[in-house]
Design an enzyme around this catalytic site. Structure first.
Site: not given
Length: 391
Positions: A279, A332
């Protein structure tokens, strides 16, 4: 003393400041809505931990927190429910056009159909420019957009599957209604809690691309619908909103536990991105991923066991081949697992994200509308020097 008259120092060239590509680390505005502290693995909505809200509060409470500035008491919760119930009903003219929109958007990203449907709904509601509205009118428009977005997206999905849209029920809360309108089956407690937590966890996450897009448009004084449509366009990019289904695609590509090591090594050596890992903000475990992993464990079963095995295998290989990178699963990865376990089809993963994030977008739009300063950065020209002669 030099008394020579100097030109004023407010020329645009005097104010140019070079910033990192993508505006990384640049503070573009102040917000009271929340923040992401990536080095700590923590993010919050206003003064509360977003993860604690996701696991302890219904979606509507956090909606009110973002829109009205505080968590509701019992009376305020019921008052808000009475406000939301009627505005979930679509205008007849918009509902009549949904079959056409569903047909034209079939085979493409459902966000395109949602943008078309919202583009019809906004003029049907008569939204005025933010610049011309009172604060109360803006808030009413924000609540209406938040209420109809899940209705529109579930209706479009069902129409594309040759199924009739399902009306929302007044006796179900936001998360339960979402699953009801999508599947036609009232969710059990575990499914409700899982979807409620996921929706809350994705309401807001700092000045990401879609949120910043919404605020840029809001700064022009445009109507609230235009701001949300712009945000949806930004979200449609695969680098922003398309990863949950791609993370499950990774599990499908690996196929079985014995293939994890070889698949990951091949992916890393070929420079392939492993979806669901890493991320741009977090340098430690994504708190959303940790929460959703625990929710997935509550379901149990082969898919969850395999996802955990893949997570462990990927991190072991990455620690060996890319030491010091500290790559962890992001939201996700386990979001896809949880949504699959709750019966949400993969083509609805990103639209489901949008149905939650619209609450964050509208909260940011309301905040931006209080500032009359238009967002208007500069660029640095790097083309051939002008003026050039031409025939």
């Amino acid at each position: 003393m030099d008394t020579t008259k100097r030109p004023p120092r407010d020329r645009m060239d005097d104010r140019l400041i070079d910033v990192p590509p993508g505006l990384a680390g640049v503070v573009a505005a102040e917000t009271a809505l929340g923040d992401v502290r990536g080095l700590e693995g923590f993010y919050h909505y206003r003064q509360y931990s977003a993860v604690e809200l996701a696991t302890r509060r219904p979606f509507e409470d956090v909606w009110q927190l973002m829109t009205n500035g505080r968590l509701p008491d019992a009376a305020e919760r019921e008052s808000f429910a009475r406000l939301v119930r009627p505005v979930r009903r679509l205008p007849e003219a918009v509902a009549a056009e949904l079959p056409t929109i569903a047909r034209l958007s079939a085979g493409s990203d459902l966000l395109g159909g949602l943008r078309a449907a919202l583009a019809l709904a906004v003029p049907a509601y008569g939204f005025a420019p933010l610049y011309d509205q009172s604060e109360d009118d803006r808030r009413q428009a924000a609540i209406r957009i938040g209420a109809i977005t899940p209705v529109l997206v579930t209706a479009l999905y069902r129409l594309q599957q040759d199924l009739e849209p399902i009306e929302p029920r007044d006796d179900l809360d936001h998360a339960a209604n979402y699953l009801w309108m999508l599947t036609g089956v009232e969710p059990d407690e575990r499914q409700w809690q899982a979807v409620n937590a996921y929706l809350i966890s994705t309401i807001d996450h700092g000045f990401n691309a879609s949120t910043f897009t919404a605020r840029v448009i809001a700064s022009t004084g445009a109507d609230l619908g235009a701001c949300v449509l712009g945000a949806l366009g930004s979200l449609s990019g695969p680098l922003h909103g398309g990863a949950p289904s791609r993370a499950l695609d990774t599990l499908d590509a690996i196929g079985s536990p014995e293939r994890i090591d070889s698949w990951v090594r091949d992916a890393v050596s070929s420079g392939q991105r492993i979806m669901g890992f890493g991320h741009p903000i977090y340098r430690t475990e994504d708190p959303r991923s940790a929460m959703l992993k625990q929710i997935a464990r509550g379901f149990g079963g082969p898919l969850v066991d395999f996802a955990i095995a893949v997570e462990n295998g990927v991190q072991q290989v990455l620690d060996e081949l890319k030491p010091g990178r500290g790559l962890h699963t992001n939201v996700e990865f386990y979001a896809g697992v949880v949504m699959e376990l709750c019966g949400i089809p993969r083509q609805m993963f990103t639209p489901t994200f949008a149905a939650a994030r619209v609450i964050g977008w509208t909260a940011h739009i309301l905040e931006q509308a209080q500032n009359s300063k238009i967002i208007r950065p500069s660029s640095r020209y790097v083309g051939p020097p002008p003026p050039q002669p031409f025939d």
